[in-house]
Design a protein around this motif. Sequence first.
Motif, PDB file in Angstrom:
ATOM      1  N   GLY A 116       0.819  -1.210   0.000  1.00 23.03           N
ATOM      2  CA  GLY A 116       0.000   0.000   0.000  1.00 23.03           C
ATOM      3  C   GLY A 116       0.852   1.258   0.000  1.00 23.03           C
ATOM      4  O   GLY A 116       0.504   2.254  -0.655  1.00 23.03           O
ATOM      5  N   SER A 117       1.963   1.225   0.720  1.00 26.92           N
ATOM      6  CA  SER A 117       2.836   2.405   0.773  1.00 26.92           C
ATOM      7  C   SER A 117       3.391   2.735  -0.611  1.00 26.92           C
ATOM      8  O   SER A 117       3.469   3.912  -0.994  1.00 26.92           O
ATOM      9  N   ASN A 212      -8.037   3.128   9.966  1.00 28.05           N
ATOM     10  CA  ASN A 212      -6.857   3.080  10.821  1.00 28.05           C
ATOM     11  C   ASN A 212      -7.117   3.626  12.208  1.00 28.05           C
ATOM     12  O   ASN A 212      -6.266   3.531  13.093  1.00 28.05           O
ATOM     13  N   ASP A 240      -7.760   6.306  -0.954  1.00 25.50           N
ATOM     14  CA  ASP A 240      -6.913   5.210  -0.505  1.00 25.50           C
ATOM     15  C   ASP A 240      -7.836   4.086  -0.027  1.00 25.50           C
ATOM     16  O   ASP A 240      -8.368   4.119   1.075  1.00 25.50           O
ATOM     17  N   LYS A 268      -3.676  -4.913   0.555  1.00 23.35           N
ATOM     18  CA  LYS A 268      -4.210  -5.821   1.572  1.00 23.35           C
ATOM     19  C   LYS A 268      -5.066  -6.960   1.010  1.00 23.35           C
ATOM     20  O   LYS A 268      -4.531  -7.950   0.561  1.00 23.35           O
TER      21      LYS A 268
HETATM   22  C1  LIG Z   1      -5.344   2.871   4.268  1.00 23.57           C
HETATM   23  C2  LIG Z   1      -3.941   2.384   4.173  1.00 23.57           C
HETATM   24  N1  LIG Z   1      -3.155   2.868   3.201  1.00 23.57           N
HETATM   25  C3  LIG Z   1      -1.889   2.449   3.040  1.00 23.57           C
HETATM   26  C4  LIG Z   1      -1.350   1.524   3.890  1.00 23.57           C
HETATM   27  C5  LIG Z   1       0.057   1.061   3.705  1.00 23.57           C
HETATM   28  O1  LIG Z   1       0.054  -0.239   3.218  1.00 23.57           O
HETATM   29  P1  LIG Z   1       1.317  -1.207   3.412  1.00 23.57           P
HETATM   30  O2  LIG Z   1       1.416  -1.526   4.872  1.00 23.57           O
HETATM   31  O3  LIG Z   1       0.967  -2.401   2.563  1.00 23.57           O
HETATM   32  O4  LIG Z   1       2.495  -0.470   2.909  1.00 23.57           O
HETATM   33  C6  LIG Z   1      -2.126   0.984   4.915  1.00 23.57           C
HETATM   34  C7  LIG Z   1      -1.569  -0.017   5.835  1.00 23.57           C
HETATM   35  O5  LIG Z   1      -2.067  -0.278   6.897  1.00 23.57           O
HETATM   36  C8  LIG Z   1      -3.451   1.444   5.062  1.00 23.57           C
HETATM   37  O6  LIG Z   1      -4.231   0.974   6.051  1.00 23.57           O
END
Ligand SMILES: Cc1ncc(COP(=O)(O)O)c(C=O)c1O
Length: 429
Positions: A116-117, A212, A240, A268
Motif C-alpha cells: 500500500g505504501s 486506521n 486510498d 491488503k
Molecule cells: C489505508 C492504508 N493505506 C496504506 C497503507 C500502507 O500499506 P502497506 O502496509 O501495505 O504499505 C495501509 C496499511 O495499513 C493502510 O491501512
Amino acid sequence: MATTASRSQQIIEQAQRYIPGGVSSANRLVEPNLVFTRAQGAYLFDAEGRRYIDYHAAFGPPLLGHCHPEVQQRAAEAMASIDVVGVGSSELEAQLAQKICEHMPSAEKVLFCNSGSEATYAALRLARAVTGRQKIIKFQGCYHGWHDAVLMNVISPADKVGQPDPLSAGMLPQAIENTLVLPFNDLAAVEQVMQEQGSEIAAIILELIPHNIGTVLPHQEFVQGLRDLTSQHHAVLIFDEVVTGFRHGLGGYQKALGVTPDLTTMAKAIANGFPLAALVGRADLLDHCRPGGDVFFAGTFNAHPASVAASLATIEILERPDSYPHLFDLGTRMRDGLTAMVQRHGLRATVAGFGSVFLLYFMEPPIESYEDLLRNDAETFVTYRRALIKRGIYELPVNLKRNHISLAHTAADIDESLAAADAVLTSFS
Ligand SMILES: Cc1ncc(COP(=O)(O)O)c(C=O)c1O
C-alpha cells in the motif's frame, strides 16, 4: 531448578537477538507477545497449540480466511510454470488488470506494485507531476503508509492534533511542510484551504472510511464536496482503498458512495494474503507512468505471478453470489450482538463498523472525526482485548484498531466470540 523456555519464548529470544524488537513491522510487538505458528481459515494457532478466532487478520488481507485452499492452489500452479522474468507483458497480469477495471468505478487502467505504501507513494508522485504542484492534503487519523509525505497525524496525542505530528525521525522537513492535515468530515475546513491555497494543492488523499482509527463513516456531502473542490481547482482526488478495496465490495467503498476519484490505491485484501497492491485510475493520468513517460514507476517484484494468480482466484470467489452477503451478515450479527450487550450492561461504549469490520469503542457517540475519538478510554479498550485473548478471541490489543471478519468465519464463531465478550464485559459493569 532450571525451567525450560516454552517454544514461543525460544522463538521470541532468537527473533529479538537478530531482528530489532523481534519483528519487521511497527505495531507487531504487542502485549501479550504471542507467537503464531499456524493460520487456517478463521483461526490462528500459537506455538503452544492454543487456538484463537482471528479478527486482527493481519490488518486486513485474509478476506477469504487464512491459507484459502483455492487461492493457495492457483498461486502454486502459477509458480510451477513461471516465476519472475522481469520483461514484457504477462497473461495473468493483463487478465487481472481487466478484471479490476470491470469492477472498480475509477479504474480505466491499472499499475501493480507490492504494498500500500508503494501505491500511495506513486499516486502522490503522479499527482505532483501532472499538476506541477507540491502540496497535498491528508486528514487527521488516516494512515497511508510509511513514506515521508504521509507518515504523520494518525493516532496523535491530543496536544499534537492541529499541528504536524510526524511518526518517524529522519523525515524530510520539506515533505512534512508540504502536507496539510485537516479534520475528517469537515468540508468547511477543506473549502477554506482550497480557497486560499488551491493553486498549490496537487492532491487530496483520504481513506474513504478511516479504518486506521477503527471506523469513522464519511458523510456523503463531505466526499462529494472533495470531488467538487478538486475538480474545480484542478487537483487530483485520491481514494486510498487499501483497506476497503474488495473488503467492502469488488468496486471498493467508492461504488457504495457513488463518488469516483481520479486515482485509487488498493492492497491488503486484493490477493487474500499475497503481497500485491495496485494504483488504478484515469487512463490519461496513469499513462504518464508508461515506460518512457515522464513519471517513473518500477519494481522488480511488481505483478508477481503468485500474487496475481492469488488475486484472480480471490476475485472469482468474491464474485460468487453468497460471498458478500455472508461477510456482511456476520458483521451485522457481531455488531448487533455487541450493541445488545452494551445496552444490557449499561456501558459507556459504542459499537462501530461497516460490512465485515467491527469494533467496540469505550466512549459515547458521536464519532465523526479523530478528534471525537480522543474521548475513547484507551486503557479499557486494550484491557478488554487482552481479556478476550485469554478466552481465545484475537483482537489486536492496540488502541482504536479495527477487527475483520472473513469468509471463513461462521455464525458459530461469532456467537462464541460474543459469549466471550459478554463474560469480559460482565466483569466491567
Ligand atoms: C489505508 C492504508 N493505506 C496504506 C497503507 C500502507 O500499506 P502497506 O502496509 O501495505 O504499505 C495501509 C496499511 O495499513 C493502510 O491501512
